[in-house]
Design an enzyme around this catalytic site. Structure first.
Site, PDB file in Angstrom:
ATOM      1  N   HIS A  18       0.841  -1.209   0.000  1.00 61.20           N
ATOM      2  CA  HIS A  18       0.000   0.000   0.000  1.00 61.20           C
ATOM      3  C   HIS A  18       0.877   1.262   0.000  1.00 61.20           C
ATOM      4  CE1 HIS A  18      -3.658   2.344   1.075  1.00 61.20           C
ATOM      5  NE2 HIS A  18      -2.772   3.135   1.648  1.00 61.20           N
ATOM      6  N   GLU A  19       1.801   1.341   0.945  1.00 54.13           N
ATOM      7  CA  GLU A  19       2.628   2.538   1.054  1.00 54.13           C
ATOM      8  C   GLU A  19       3.619   2.646  -0.098  1.00 54.13           C
ATOM      9  OE1 GLU A  19       1.676   4.696   2.990  1.00 54.13           O
ATOM     10  OE2 GLU A  19       0.398   3.516   4.319  1.00 54.13           O
ATOM     11  N   HIS A  22       2.016   4.610  -2.802  1.00 58.73           N
ATOM     12  CA  HIS A  22       2.107   6.056  -2.543  1.00 58.73           C
ATOM     13  C   HIS A  22       3.509   6.571  -2.843  1.00 58.73           C
ATOM     14  CE1 HIS A  22      -1.868   6.426  -0.921  1.00 58.73           C
ATOM     15  NE2 HIS A  22      -1.638   5.698   0.157  1.00 58.73           N
TER      16      HIS A  22
END
Length: 419
Positions: A18-19, A22
């Protein structure tokens, strides 16, 4: 210990992916990503690479990527500050010593009159006890040195707010997007390892000493009808079985081209929601179709996404209560149960949780990616951004409420497990 390791690996993978989404899209847009963190709280491991500090933190309740400009800068030079300056080979400032200047004897000490580290990248000031004003150009990658810790400056073109609406929206959306990509990959791996579950009412593995085993059902049997009612899908077969615990059912099965009658009585089983259902102890059959294996990741991700969204809708309308939500404690307990059933079920559990994480982060709630996307969307409609301070207050309140919800859900998990 096996469950602890499995939980740590699962949590780490879901948050990392997920990160990482980003982070990658922040860097692609030219943003300065100050930190990539797994977990919250005190650091237990850290290293710096390519401008970014990578950390693993103590509390396993999420992660974050800290991009320059999303939060107020920690260090701000104001008139009257005494600072030390060190220079690179081009004569530009590459280190700004905020305090402990005595530890840097080669630094040029000045009193700041004005500093613009956003656009012009200059510092104006005077040497101590001198009247001549001095101008210093600052390197775009210069470092603040505060308490002997270095922090890179962030010119405006490296900040989140300087990027276009599509770039910012993509950076926010990339985290949840990568969770869906991970789910697709995990389901696809399962498809190639174990095959694709058949949609037909065909039996796979028969559990020993189960009602199906005692009735004489065999792997490969295809259910044609139950009590005279035609059955053609696995969902149709399991639905009838679930609805008739401890009731005798007459199955018509196709076995190797011949039709046979088998009588079976589903055992009564109580679910986590205290519902009584019937089970006969059979698993679904699997197909060995290469084309279906390729598409399995996409179809399963779509089906689970639809199911999770449906349940979220029921939560909003009151058909589900908060007691049915699970936090880290509940997820750990469920992981413990899944791990005991085998690796393939654990991989499927990870894929499902990855979809959950992607969906939850896209909800239009403050502090979540979805809530921040709402503000970017409003800016696109209005033609100008929302006041950063007002947006920050909204996200702060949202984060506090989310932490409160986390505490409530965790308390419910503890009550279910230990009380």
């Amino acid at each position: 210990m096996t469950t602890v390791i499995a939980f740590i690996l699962m949590f780490g993978l879901l948050v990392f992916v997920h990160e990482w989404g980003h982070l990658i899209f922040a860097k692609r847009a030219g943003m300065l990503a100050r930190e990539f963190a797994i977990g919250f709280g005190p650091k237990i491991f850290a290293f710096t690479k390519n401008e970014t500090l990578y950390t693993i933190r103590l509390l396993p309740i999420g992660g974050y990527v800290r991009v320059a400009g999303e939060d107020p800068e920690i260090i701000e030079l104001k008139a009257g500050h005494h600072i030390g300056l060190e220079f690179n080979d081009e004569g530009k400032v590459n280190r700004i010593i905020v305090n402990n200047k005595s530890k840097h004897p080669n630094a040029r000490v000045i009193e700041v009159e004005r500093a613009d580290l956003d656009h012009r990248l200059v510092i104006e000031g005077y040497e101590v006890d001198e009247d001549e004003k001095l101008f210093f150009e600052v390197d775009p990658k210069a470092m603040f040195v505060l308490d002997e810790k270095e922090t890179q400056i962030a010119p405006y073109d490296r900040q989140f707010a300087s990027k276009t609406v599509p770039q910012r929206a993509m950076q926010l959306f990339a985290g949840p997007m990568m969770n869906f990509v991970l789910a697709i990959v995990l389901f696809m791996i399962l498809g190639f390892v174990q095959g694709v579950p058949s949609d037909e009412a065909k039996l796979g593995e028969i559990q020993d000493n189960s009602p199906a085993d005692q009735a004489g059902l065999m792997a490969g049997d295809e259910i044609v009808s139950i009590d005279g009612e035609s059955v053609s899908t696995w969902e149709g077969f399991t639905r009838v079985v679930r609805e008739h615990p401890e009731e005798s059912l007459l199955l018509t099965v196709n076995r190797n081209g011949s039709t046979e009658q088998v009588e079976v009585t589903p055992a009564e089983v109580t679910t986590d929601r205290d519902e009584s259902i019937g089970q006969v102890g059979v698993k679904r059959a699997f197909e060995d179709s290469f084309a279906k294996k390729l598409t399995f990741g996409f179809t399963q991700t779509y089906d689970w996404t639809a199911l999770i969204l449906t349940n979220l809708g029921k939560l909003v309308t009151g058909q589900f209560s908060l007691d049915m939500l699970s936090g880290p404690v509940g997820i750990y307990d469920a992981t413990d149960q899944v791990v005991q059933t085998g690796l393939t079920n654990f991989v499927m559990w990870m894929a499902i949780l990855s979809i959950n994480l992607g969906i939850v982060n896209l909800l239009p709630l403050p502090a979540l990616d979805g809530g921040r996307l709402i503000f970017v969307g409003l800016e696109a409609v209005r033609g100008k951004p929302i006041d950063p301070q007002k947006e920050g207050i909204v996200h702060f309140i949202g984060f506090a409420l989310l932490m409160l919800l986390m505490l409530v859900v965790t308390w419910n998990d503890i009550q279910r497990l230990f009380l």
